[in-house]
Write an enzyme that holds these catalytic residues in place. Structure first.
Site, PDB file in Angstrom:
ATOM      1  N   LYS A  84       3.006  -3.502   5.098  1.00 25.15           N
ATOM      2  CA  LYS A  84       3.103  -2.612   3.939  1.00 25.15           C
ATOM      3  C   LYS A  84       3.434  -1.171   4.358  1.00 25.15           C
ATOM      4  O   LYS A  84       3.840  -0.371   3.534  1.00 25.15           O
ATOM      5  CB  LYS A  84       1.839  -2.668   3.105  1.00 25.15           C
ATOM      6  CG  LYS A  84       1.715  -3.996   2.367  1.00 25.15           C
ATOM      7  CD  LYS A  84       0.630  -3.996   1.325  1.00 25.15           C
ATOM      8  CE  LYS A  84       0.633  -5.284   0.528  1.00 25.15           C
ATOM      9  NZ  LYS A  84       0.272  -6.464   1.359  1.00 25.15           N
TER      10      LYS A  84
HETATM   11  C1  PLP Z   1       0.646  -7.754   1.069  1.00 23.77           C
HETATM   12  C2  PLP Z   1       0.583  -8.748   2.168  1.00 23.77           C
HETATM   13  C3  PLP Z   1       1.243  -9.998   2.106  1.00 23.77           C
HETATM   14  C4  PLP Z   1       1.998 -10.445   0.871  1.00 23.77           C
HETATM   15  O1  PLP Z   1       3.171  -9.718   0.641  1.00 23.77           O
HETATM   16  P1  PLP Z   1       3.886  -9.782  -0.778  1.00 23.77           P
HETATM   17  O2  PLP Z   1       5.046  -8.874  -0.672  1.00 23.77           O
HETATM   18  O3  PLP Z   1       2.866  -9.307  -1.773  1.00 23.77           O
HETATM   19  O4  PLP Z   1       4.269 -11.197  -1.029  1.00 23.77           O
HETATM   20  C5  PLP Z   1       1.180 -10.847   3.192  1.00 23.77           C
HETATM   21  N1  PLP Z   1       0.478 -10.517   4.289  1.00 23.77           N
HETATM   22  C6  PLP Z   1      -0.174  -9.332   4.399  1.00 23.77           C
HETATM   23  C7  PLP Z   1      -0.945  -9.050   5.624  1.00 23.77           C
HETATM   24  C8  PLP Z   1      -0.143  -8.410   3.355  1.00 23.77           C
HETATM   25  O5  PLP Z   1      -0.807  -7.238   3.471  1.00 23.77           O
END
Ligand code: PLP
Length: 433
Positions: free
Chosen positions: A107
């Site tokens: 993220k």
């Molecule tokens: C947010 C997140 C996801 C999922 O990603 P999306 O874009 O919401 O599908 C997967 N793994 C981790 C560690 C995350 O923080």
């Protein structure tokens, strides 16, 4: 580039409009009005140019004319200042590590880029922009770090008291500066309700300049194309079809993957790898989309029962099941399978995968079993295993190495303000500060 709504009732807007608004006024999600392909020659060049240059060229068509080129260059080079590492576990299985940013999860790409973009868009505004985020763990830290010390913006993060891990909490409650963490006596749903209520409170919105930083913001999705390019640069020249497995919750990551494919990246298929919150794999199998309450699992950043980027996936596939099935294959993994897979990956390759990444590897393996013919798998590793140390210990018996930057946060003291789950108290806070 102009942006349109997936609901197609709102007027077209600029990138600035789409980023500052978040959600379109008709309730839809913003999409680029067109996505242009890069030529084969340019893609080939992408293998040789410096990575910052590649990111810049990829995002430029989406940001022109709103963002001047010098500014865009600065946004890209400041936001993406950490590596994307490709680890090949075997000739046919590659792991793309997206967790080398400040908060050790993918993220960071979206949050750091969007924060700088918003910082540019609010220059010259007389009012302070307040970014509201409700978090159940990972989003809060990525957003807090992304916006830390961005002028003209303050961030208010709401999180449920005692329901997130200490490592997660310390990453966003110890920063101070323009970041305020509100520790809500309630659940994640209470936090989300407070944020939603604030956005729909007309009186409040007249007096405060509010926006959201959750994953429906197009400003978070655009930079998520970058690491798909990073993989392409590091993979051997693809003679074998590439299958990309994406551990998914809200499906922002997978949506960005399809954007990357539309600009020319050679990907044969995406695998939507989920935990037991499997509404999208179920949709791919049955054609029925049934959102439901999320269940708690070991891969908790993917505990989403109503994936908020699903309308974008449908839109990219002309709202037809058969087109979605052409792009994406789905797989669901249980907690028990996830734990066994973490153990197996460690035993076979000496590699420590976090639970989300293990769900991704399971998706690739299931795909391979059901589809004969040559293929190579790329699994997106979305979080550093140290963020989920308790589950790693459960799986392999030892703790993953703790990166210095996480250890440093654990030593700092938390600065959050405690509030009840009442809207009035939250509103008073927003108006008083
Ligand atoms: C947010 C997140 C996801 C999922 O990603 P999306 O874009 O919401 O599908 C997967 N793994 C981790 C560690 C995350 O923080």
């Amino acid at each position: 580039m102009r942006y349109r709504s997936t609901s197609r009732k709102a007027p077209l807007t600029s990138l600035r409009g789409a980023v500052l608004r978040g959600l379109a006024p008709d309730g839809g999600l913003y999409m680029p009005a067109e996505i242009a392909r890069h030529s084969a020659e340019e893609l080939e060049e992408f293998r040789r140019l410096p990575f910052t240059e590649v990111c810049f060229r990829v995002v430029r068509p989406f940001a022109t004319p709103d963002v001047p080129e010098e500014t865009l260059w600065q946004v890209v080079s400041e936001a993406i200042n950490f590596p994307v590492k490709l680890v090949s576990l075997s000739p046919g299985l590659h792991i793309l590590e997206l967790f080398h940013g400040p908060t050790l999860a993918f993220k960071d790409f979206g949050a750091r880029f969007m924060a700088r973009l918003m910082g540019y868009f609010v220059r010259g505004e007389t009012r302070l922009l307040t970014v509201l985020v409700a978090t159940s763990g990972d989003t809060g830290s990525a957003v807090a770090h992304g916006f830390l010390n961005v002028p003209g913006i303050r961030v208010v993060i709401l999180y449920p008291s005692k329901r997130i891990s200490e490592a997660q909490e310390k990453q966003f409650t110890t920063l101070g500066e323009n970041i305020t963490a509100l520790e809500v006596a309630g659940t994640f749903d209470d936090c989300q309700r407070l944020v939603k209520q604030a956005f729909s409170d007309e009186g409040l919105n007249k007096r405060a300049f509010l926006t959201s930083a959750n994953s429906i913001n197009i400003g978070r999705l655009l930079p998520q194309m970058f690491y798909h390019l990073a993989a392409y640069r590091q993979l051997p020249v693809a003679s074998v079809p590439l299958i990309v497995s994406v551990p998914s919750g809200n499906f922002g990551n997978l949506t960005a993957g399809i954007f990357a494919k539309r600009i020319g990246l050679p990907v044969a298929k995406y695998v939507a790898s989920t935990n037991t919150n499997d509404v999208v794999p179920e949709y791919l199998r049955t054609g029925q989309f049934h959102p439901r309450a999320a269940q708690a699992t070991y891969s908790n950043a993917m505990d989403v029962g109503n994936p908020n980027n699903f309308p974008r996936l449908l839109d990219l596939c002309r709202n037809r099941l058969e087109y979605v099935q052409k792009e994406i294959w789905g797989h669901r993994a249980t907690d028990e399978e996830t734990l066994q897979e973490m153990k197996a990956i460690h035993k076979r390759f000496g590699y420590i995968a976090d639970p989300h990444t293990a769900v991704g590897v399971l998706g690739w393996e299931a795909y391979k079993l059901e589809h004969a013919g040559p293929a190579q798998g790329l699994v997106l590793a979305t979080a550093h295993p140290a963020k989920f140390a308790d589950i790693v210990i459960k799986a392999i018996g030892t703790a993953p190495p703790l990166p210095d930057r996480l250890a440093a946060y654990l030593k700092r003291s938390k600065l959050s303000l405690a509030i009840s789950s009442s809207y009035d108290e939250f509103k008073q806070f927003l108006l008083a500060h």
